[in-house]
Write an enzyme that holds these catalytic residues in place. Structure first.
Site, PDB file in Angstrom:
ATOM      1  N   GLY A 222     -20.027 -46.503  30.530  1.00  0.00           N
ATOM      2  CA  GLY A 222     -19.599 -47.567  29.620  1.00  0.00           C
ATOM      3  C   GLY A 222     -18.730 -47.005  28.518  1.00  0.00           C
ATOM      4  O   GLY A 222     -18.830 -45.823  28.176  1.00  0.00           O
TER       5      GLY A 222
ATOM      6  N   SER B 233     -27.365 -46.804  26.373  1.00  0.00           N
ATOM      7  CA  SER B 233     -26.936 -45.556  25.762  1.00  0.00           C
ATOM      8  C   SER B 233     -27.227 -45.674  24.269  1.00  0.00           C
ATOM      9  O   SER B 233     -26.654 -46.520  23.589  1.00  0.00           O
ATOM     10  CB  SER B 233     -25.436 -45.357  26.008  1.00  0.00           C
ATOM     11  OG  SER B 233     -24.969 -44.205  25.350  1.00  0.00           O
TER      12      SER B 233
ATOM     13  N   LYS C 268     -27.682 -39.863  23.171  1.00  0.00           N
ATOM     14  CA  LYS C 268     -26.595 -38.938  22.886  1.00  0.00           C
ATOM     15  C   LYS C 268     -27.199 -37.711  22.212  1.00  0.00           C
ATOM     16  O   LYS C 268     -28.089 -37.849  21.352  1.00  0.00           O
ATOM     17  CB  LYS C 268     -25.583 -39.608  21.947  1.00  0.00           C
ATOM     18  CG  LYS C 268     -24.851 -40.769  22.596  1.00  0.00           C
ATOM     19  CD  LYS C 268     -23.940 -40.274  23.703  1.00  0.00           C
ATOM     20  CE  LYS C 268     -23.038 -41.382  24.213  1.00  0.00           C
ATOM     21  NZ  LYS C 268     -22.104 -40.859  25.233  1.00  0.00           N
TER      22      LYS C 268
ATOM     23  N   LYS D  63     -30.667 -43.584  27.828  1.00  0.00           N
ATOM     24  CA  LYS D  63     -29.839 -42.385  27.648  1.00  0.00           C
ATOM     25  C   LYS D  63     -29.707 -42.178  26.158  1.00  0.00           C
ATOM     26  O   LYS D  63     -29.472 -43.132  25.417  1.00  0.00           O
ATOM     27  CB  LYS D  63     -28.475 -42.614  28.311  1.00  0.00           C
ATOM     28  CG  LYS D  63     -27.295 -41.822  27.768  1.00  0.00           C
ATOM     29  CD  LYS D  63     -26.102 -41.942  28.695  1.00  0.00           C
ATOM     30  CE  LYS D  63     -24.783 -41.928  27.946  1.00  0.00           C
ATOM     31  NZ  LYS D  63     -23.623 -42.101  28.852  1.00  0.00           N
TER      32      LYS D  63
ATOM     33  N   LYS E  23     -16.181 -44.230  35.565  1.00  0.00           N
ATOM     34  CA  LYS E  23     -15.611 -45.174  34.598  1.00  0.00           C
ATOM     35  C   LYS E  23     -14.220 -45.495  35.108  1.00  0.00           C
ATOM     36  O   LYS E  23     -13.374 -44.594  35.183  1.00  0.00           O
ATOM     37  CB  LYS E  23     -15.495 -44.540  33.210  1.00  0.00           C
ATOM     38  CG  LYS E  23     -16.820 -44.263  32.514  1.00  0.00           C
ATOM     39  CD  LYS E  23     -16.601 -43.540  31.198  1.00  0.00           C
ATOM     40  CE  LYS E  23     -17.921 -43.286  30.486  1.00  0.00           C
ATOM     41  NZ  LYS E  23     -17.749 -42.389  29.313  1.00  0.00           N
TER      42      LYS E  23
ATOM     43  N   ASP F 213     -26.742 -37.263  27.048  1.00  0.00           N
ATOM     44  CA  ASP F 213     -25.282 -37.142  27.187  1.00  0.00           C
ATOM     45  C   ASP F 213     -24.752 -36.367  25.979  1.00  0.00           C
ATOM     46  O   ASP F 213     -24.901 -36.806  24.835  1.00  0.00           O
ATOM     47  CB  ASP F 213     -24.650 -38.538  27.243  1.00  0.00           C
ATOM     48  CG  ASP F 213     -23.136 -38.511  27.482  1.00  0.00           C
ATOM     49  OD1 ASP F 213     -22.557 -37.406  27.541  1.00  0.00           O
ATOM     50  OD2 ASP F 213     -22.542 -39.603  27.602  1.00  0.00           O
TER      51      ASP F 213
ATOM     52  N   ASP G  44     -18.885 -36.558  33.488  1.00  0.00           N
ATOM     53  CA  ASP G  44     -18.207 -37.778  33.027  1.00  0.00           C
ATOM     54  C   ASP G  44     -16.745 -37.406  32.742  1.00  0.00           C
ATOM     55  O   ASP G  44     -15.883 -37.536  33.628  1.00  0.00           O
ATOM     56  CB  ASP G  44     -18.947 -38.310  31.780  1.00  0.00           C
ATOM     57  CG  ASP G  44     -18.256 -39.461  31.068  1.00  0.00           C
ATOM     58  OD1 ASP G  44     -17.150 -39.848  31.468  1.00  0.00           O
ATOM     59  OD2 ASP G  44     -18.817 -39.993  30.075  1.00  0.00           O
TER      60      ASP G  44
ATOM     61  N   GLU H 276     -25.611 -35.147  30.965  1.00  0.00           N
ATOM     62  CA  GLU H 276     -24.237 -35.585  31.200  1.00  0.00           C
ATOM     63  C   GLU H 276     -23.267 -34.773  30.347  1.00  0.00           C
ATOM     64  O   GLU H 276     -23.468 -34.629  29.137  1.00  0.00           O
ATOM     65  CB  GLU H 276     -24.160 -37.081  30.853  1.00  0.00           C
ATOM     66  CG  GLU H 276     -22.831 -37.750  31.149  1.00  0.00           C
ATOM     67  CD  GLU H 276     -22.837 -39.229  30.771  1.00  0.00           C
ATOM     68  OE1 GLU H 276     -23.927 -39.799  30.531  1.00  0.00           O
ATOM     69  OE2 GLU H 276     -21.746 -39.813  30.705  1.00  0.00           O
TER      70      GLU H 276
HETATM   71  C1  NPQ Z   1     -19.976 -41.853  27.368  1.00  0.00           C
HETATM   72  N1  NPQ Z   1     -20.095 -44.129  26.309  1.00  0.00           N
HETATM   73  O1  NPQ Z   1     -20.660 -42.120  28.326  1.00  0.00           O
HETATM   74  C2  NPQ Z   1     -19.349 -42.917  26.458  1.00  0.00           C
HETATM   75  C3  NPQ Z   1     -18.834 -42.315  25.247  1.00  0.00           C
HETATM   76  C4  NPQ Z   1     -18.123 -43.208  24.296  1.00  0.00           C
HETATM   77  C5  NPQ Z   1     -21.771 -45.845  26.125  1.00  0.00           C
HETATM   78  O2  NPQ Z   1     -22.261 -43.592  25.937  1.00  0.00           O
HETATM   79  C6  NPQ Z   1     -14.952 -45.936  21.586  1.00  0.00           C
HETATM   80  C7  NPQ Z   1     -14.250 -45.543  22.710  1.00  0.00           C
HETATM   81  C8  NPQ Z   1     -16.227 -45.565  21.411  1.00  0.00           C
HETATM   82  C9  NPQ Z   1     -14.866 -44.752  23.638  1.00  0.00           C
HETATM   83  C10 NPQ Z   1     -18.200 -44.417  22.243  1.00  0.00           C
HETATM   84  C11 NPQ Z   1     -21.404 -44.403  26.117  1.00  0.00           C
HETATM   85  C12 NPQ Z   1     -16.872 -44.796  22.367  1.00  0.00           C
HETATM   86  C13 NPQ Z   1     -16.165 -44.363  23.493  1.00  0.00           C
HETATM   87  C14 NPQ Z   1     -18.791 -43.635  23.200  1.00  0.00           C
HETATM   88  C15 NPQ Z   1     -16.812 -43.592  24.448  1.00  0.00           C
HETATM   89  O3  NPQ Z   1     -19.716 -40.681  27.166  1.00  0.00           O
HETATM   90 MG    MG Z   2     -20.652 -39.799  28.880  1.00  0.00          MG
END
Ligand code: NPQ
Ligand code: MG
Length: 377
Positions: free
Chosen positions: A298, A143, A171, A169, A270, A196, A246, A221
């Site tokens: 994650g 990601s 953001k 992926k 998750k 995402d 998600d 996403e």
């Molecule tokens: C997601 N994660 O899929 C999350 C979003 C995310 C790896 O993209 C601290 C706590 C920081 C929660 C960063 C990825 C974070 C968090 C990203 C969640 O949407």
């Molecule tokens: Mg997500």
């Protein structure tokens, strides 16, 4: 699994540690940029063994409503008393024992997942065996956060493809979407790619999001509101890119509703968001029965939470690469030694030791700990 009939354990002690680790690089999503990760490590002791869980709540209620402070409070004052001194026949019973507390799935998951680790250790088995895992290794994706420039993004994509990751992926948010995807397709061709949005758009953006259709993305996403299902169903009728949910999938019931409404074609699992391994397995099984592929999300976990994720992702309907990358992408050093490593072909082996099967470096944990709390039966 065959041969494992009795998983009984008694919870005698629960310990919380608030830990802070610096991130190797900042991580930016549509809800903000972070430079470090602060989280709760949870230990459960019983029958002479210890199980570990990691709470994925952050300092801010921006990804979800929970924070470290709410999780600490809810665990200490409401959840710990529901498990301390209790005997469980199986770790799958822990989530139901916490049902009197509404919501707070991340707090519940920290306890529930520690209970699975504890039960696995008492069985002298790897966690994946208890969960029903069928794979010896899992497929790993990355990601990539929002960058300061498209050149910086290209550098990151190059680096991760060279490292062997099986999908990219990125953001996205309004102002950082179509041009970013267009650049990746122009420079890297038909690599497995998805986006995402972390709820950064509304249904009024449907025509704009349809501009992504021509890039052959694996999925988009959570484009819309964090708790929405209905508008996602409307959006899915207006775009060809498969929608993946998600944030909206907080229970097996939410997954059933989303699938019934055709609000998504893929689901991100998750365990923190769902209240632990047992509810995650229920969503996994429900999706399998309805032909919906799942993949493991994650939350920038340390090696402890990440190891839990690897075990869960070894179940058969995790058919797409997960956001389970190497420790070194996030924490150097990690709280485990060695860290989670990704092979040249983009896979992570499922640990074969007892429980989560990784070795915690307790000196590092102590050095990173801000606060502790202990509750006994
Ligand atoms: C997601 N994660 O899929 C999350 C979003 C995310 C790896 O993209 C601290 C706590 C920081 C929660 C960063 C990825 C974070 C968090 C990203 C969640 O949407
Ligand atoms: Mg997500």
């Amino acid at each position: 699994m065959a041969g494992i009939l009795c998983l009984v354990f008694r919870v005698e002690r629960l310990q919380l540690r608030l830990v802070r680790l610096p991130l190797v690089a900042f991580f930016e999503t549509s809800f903000g940029r972070v430079y470090n990760k602060t989280f709760i490590l949870l230990s459960l002791d019983g029958d002479g063994a210890e199980g570990l869980g990691e709470c994925v709540a952050d300092v801010d209620p921006y990804y979800s409503a929970e924070t470290n402070v709410t999780a600490w409070h809810v665990i200490k004052d409401f959840l710990a008393p529901l498990v301390l001194g209790r005997t469980f026949e199986h770790p799958r019973d822990v989530f139901a024992s916490l049902a009197r507390v509404r919501g707070h799935n991340m707090a519940k998951a920290a306890i529930e997942m520690a209970a699975w680790d504890l039960a696995a250790r008492l069985q002298h088995a790897p966690l994946s065996h208890l969960l029903g895992g069928t794979r010896a290794e899992i497929a790993s994706g990355v990601s990539i956060g929002i960058q300061d420039s498209l050149d910086d993004l290209a550098t990151k994509v190059r680096q991760e493809l060279d490292a062997g990751y099986r999908r990219i992926k990125i953001k996205i948010k309004p102002g950082w979407d179509v041009a970013a995807v267009e650049m990746i397709r122009a420079r890297f061709g038909a690599v497995p790619l998805m986006v995402d949005a972390n709820a950064a758009y509304t249904l009024a953006d449907a025509a704009h999001l349809a501009e992504l259709d021509r890039f052959g993305l694996m999925m988009i996403e959570q484009p819309l509101e964090y708790d929405d299902v209905r508008d996602h169903a409307k959006l899915q009728r207006r775009i060809t890119t498969p929608v993946c949910l998600d944030e909206s999938i907080h229970s097996v019931r939410a997954a059933a509703e989303a699938i019934a409404l055709d609000a998504c074609r893929i689901i991100n699992i998750k365990p923190g968001r769902l209240g632990g391994h047992a509810e995650s397995i229920r969503v996994h099984d429900f999706c399998a029965a309805h032909g919906i592929p799942v993949w493991h999300g994650g939350m920038l976990e340390s090696g402890i939470g990440r190891a839990h994720n690897v075990h869960l992702a070894s179940l058969p309907n995790f058919r797409l690469p997960g956001d389970i990358a190497a420790s070194r992408r996030y924490f150097v050093p990690d709280l485990i030694e060695p860290g989670i490593e990704v092979s040249r072909d983009g896979t992570v082996p499922v640990p074969t030791g007892l429980g989560i099967g990784v070795t915690v470096d307790w000196d590092r944990v102590r050095a990173a700990t801000i606060e502790t709390c202990e509750e006994k039966a």
